[in-house]
Design a protein around this motif. Structure first.
Motif, PDB file in Angstrom:
ATOM      1  N   GLU A 176       1.204   3.812  -3.144  1.00 21.10           N
ATOM      2  CA  GLU A 176       0.738   5.182  -2.917  1.00 21.10           C
ATOM      3  C   GLU A 176       1.849   6.197  -3.143  1.00 21.10           C
ATOM      4  O   GLU A 176       1.601   7.272  -3.719  1.00 21.10           O
ATOM      5  N   THR A 215       0.820  -1.208   0.000  1.00 16.67           N
ATOM      6  CA  THR A 215       0.000   0.000   0.000  1.00 16.67           C
ATOM      7  C   THR A 215       0.854   1.258   0.000  1.00 16.67           C
ATOM      8  O   THR A 215       0.662   2.162  -0.826  1.00 16.67           O
ATOM      9  N   GLU A 233      -7.939   5.354  -1.956  1.00 16.64           N
ATOM     10  CA  GLU A 233      -8.350   6.404  -1.025  1.00 16.64           C
ATOM     11  C   GLU A 233      -7.215   7.349  -0.659  1.00 16.64           C
ATOM     12  O   GLU A 233      -7.420   8.569  -0.551  1.00 16.64           O
ATOM     13  N   TRP A 234      -6.006   6.838  -0.477  1.00 14.91           N
ATOM     14  CA  TRP A 234      -4.948   7.659   0.122  1.00 14.91           C
ATOM     15  C   TRP A 234      -3.869   8.106  -0.844  1.00 14.91           C
ATOM     16  O   TRP A 234      -2.994   8.881  -0.456  1.00 14.91           O
ATOM     17  N   THR A 235      -3.890   7.660  -2.087  1.00 15.61           N
ATOM     18  CA  THR A 235      -2.956   8.210  -3.071  1.00 15.61           C
ATOM     19  C   THR A 235      -3.142   9.719  -3.268  1.00 15.61           C
ATOM     20  O   THR A 235      -2.153  10.447  -3.416  1.00 15.61           O
ATOM     21  N   LEU A 282      -3.740  11.935  -1.069  1.00 17.62           N
ATOM     22  CA  LEU A 282      -3.026  12.643  -0.002  1.00 17.62           C
ATOM     23  C   LEU A 282      -1.545  12.776  -0.334  1.00 17.62           C
ATOM     24  O   LEU A 282      -0.954  13.855  -0.168  1.00 17.62           O
ATOM     25  N   TYR A 290      -4.081  -0.360   9.865  1.00 19.48           N
ATOM     26  CA  TYR A 290      -5.183  -0.421   8.897  1.00 19.48           C
ATOM     27  C   TYR A 290      -6.260  -1.380   9.380  1.00 19.48           C
ATOM     28  O   TYR A 290      -5.978  -2.539   9.698  1.00 19.48           O
ATOM     29  N   ASP A 295      -0.363   5.365   9.560  1.00 20.17           N
ATOM     30  CA  ASP A 295      -1.749   4.943   9.403  1.00 20.17           C
ATOM     31  C   ASP A 295      -1.855   3.539   8.808  1.00 20.17           C
ATOM     32  O   ASP A 295      -2.742   2.764   9.177  1.00 20.17           O
ATOM     33  N   MET A 336     -10.081  11.145  -0.883  1.00 21.72           N
ATOM     34  CA  MET A 336      -9.442  11.345   0.417  1.00 21.72           C
ATOM     35  C   MET A 336     -10.428  11.801   1.487  1.00 21.72           C
ATOM     36  O   MET A 336     -10.223  11.574   2.679  1.00 21.72           O
ATOM     37  N   ARG A 362       1.811   8.364   5.998  1.00 18.75           N
ATOM     38  CA  ARG A 362       1.097   7.170   5.557  1.00 18.75           C
ATOM     39  C   ARG A 362       1.519   5.920   6.322  1.00 18.75           C
ATOM     40  O   ARG A 362       0.707   5.027   6.556  1.00 18.75           O
ATOM     41  N   PRO A 385     -13.313   5.903   5.530  1.00 17.54           N
ATOM     42  CA  PRO A 385     -12.856   4.560   5.159  1.00 17.54           C
ATOM     43  C   PRO A 385     -13.955   3.509   5.165  1.00 17.54           C
ATOM     44  O   PRO A 385     -13.941   2.589   4.342  1.00 17.54           O
ATOM     45  N   ASP A 427      -7.385   0.770  -0.409  1.00 17.70           N
ATOM     46  CA  ASP A 427      -6.583   1.701   0.377  1.00 17.70           C
ATOM     47  C   ASP A 427      -5.770   2.623  -0.527  1.00 17.70           C
ATOM     48  O   ASP A 427      -5.650   3.829  -0.259  1.00 17.70           O
TER      49      ASP A 427
END
Length: 310
Positions: free
Chosen positions: A102, A98, A184-186, A188, A245, A241, A131, A238, A135, A181
């Motif tokens: 990312e 992940t 969602e967080w790429t 950021l 997960y 977090d 973002m 990242r 989640p 995941d």
């Protein structure tokens, strides 16, 4: 006359009075912050000490909460728990996949947005939308899209010859939660890297272009060294977090199928709130805390070497 001369002379260094250090006063601001600091300490230190005590105790819930001494029973069980070690390996694999994807995709998208001259703000706004989704909602959306009956991704995969259920296979389920995941967080990572790219001096890029540097050479020798500190900060954010997960896996697969997506946070939740083995759950949680602190400490050392913590 001699008295006047003596008075006009400077006193020898040994006889000079030493300057007094200013006394630190608690002051009004300190007095106003004291209640908040005491409340913060009570909300963090007391639960932390309670978890430590729980890891050495059998917690009884019937008839009221009661602690019975268990010694090192749970810690010895933690060391010999083969399933838990496998879940740590799975957690590390998930963490590497992940965070690696990312960081790579975030850098790529940030470079694309950086080169975009028209409608950059609109494109960035649309790109950042995932973002801001909770989640849990991301997990529910992913579960809907991968449904074996009406899921969009299932229909697309059937067009290329895959007839299996995405969340029903061990490999495909693990890949699915990783992809959720990353989706969602790429954004950021993209936002952080884009902020660093805007600080790269234009004069340096123009000089490199005049000297005949190619795009790859400029990226390797100018852009990446200039934003290396920003990349480290994004990686730290990242990493803290990703190691904890929980949400998306709990909503989509809940650790299945056949424990293929059961990472340590899922095991911790099951141990504490499904089997009510609170002493063992406390030991697992403390190990997770130590791992998180070690990761954070490693990044802080790297940032300190670059002079970014001063």
């Amino acid at each position: 006359m001699s008295a006047i001369i003596e008075i006009g002379r400077e006193a020898p260094p040994a006889s000079r009075p030493k300057p007094r250090k200013p006394k630190r006063r608690f002051g009004f601001h300190g007095a106003m912050m004291t209640p908040g600091m005491l409340l913060l300490a009570a909300l963090s230190i007391v639960p932390f000490l309670t978890v430590i005590v729980m890891s050495f105790s059998r917690v009884r819930l019937l008839g009221g909460v009661a602690f019975e001494g268990a010694g090192l029973t749970y810690w010895a069980r933690l060391v010999s728990d083969v399933d838990l070690w496998l879940q740590w390996v799975r957690t590390i694999v998930f963490f590497v996949l992940t965070v690696g994807l990312e960081m790579g995709l975030g850098l790529l998208f940030a470079l694309c947005l950086w080169k975009l001259l028209k409608a950059r703000n609109l494109a960035l706004t649309l790109f950042l939308l995932p973002m801001f989704v909770a989640p849990v909602i991301v997990g529910l959306l992913g579960r809907f899209l991968t449904d074996s009956t009406f899921g969009l991704y299932t229909w697309l995969l059937r067009l290329v010859g895959y007839d299996g259920e995405i969340l029903g296979g061990q490999t495909t389920a693990f890949a699915a939660v990783v992809a959720m995941d990353v989706w969602e967080w790429t954004p950021l990572i993209t936002l952080i890297v884009l902020a660093g790219l805007t600080a790269v001096p234009l004069s340096v890029r123009e000089a490199a272009s005049i000297d005949g540097a190619s795009g790859a050479q400029m990226l390797r020798h100018i852009i990446l060294p200039s934003i290396s500190s920003v990349l480290l900060v994004a990686l730290l954010i990242r990493s803290m977090d990703a190691i904890r997960y929980f949400d998306i896996i709990a909503v989509t697969t809940n650790g299945g199928p056949a424990d293929a997506t059961k990472v340590v946070p899922i095991r911790l939740y099951e141990t504490a709130f499904r089997f009510f083995d609170l002493g063992y759950a406390a030991a697992i949680g403390l190990v997770m805390l130590v791992v998180t602190v070690l990761i954070a400490r490693a990044f802080v050392r790297v940032l300190d070497k670059k002079g970014l913590t001063r």
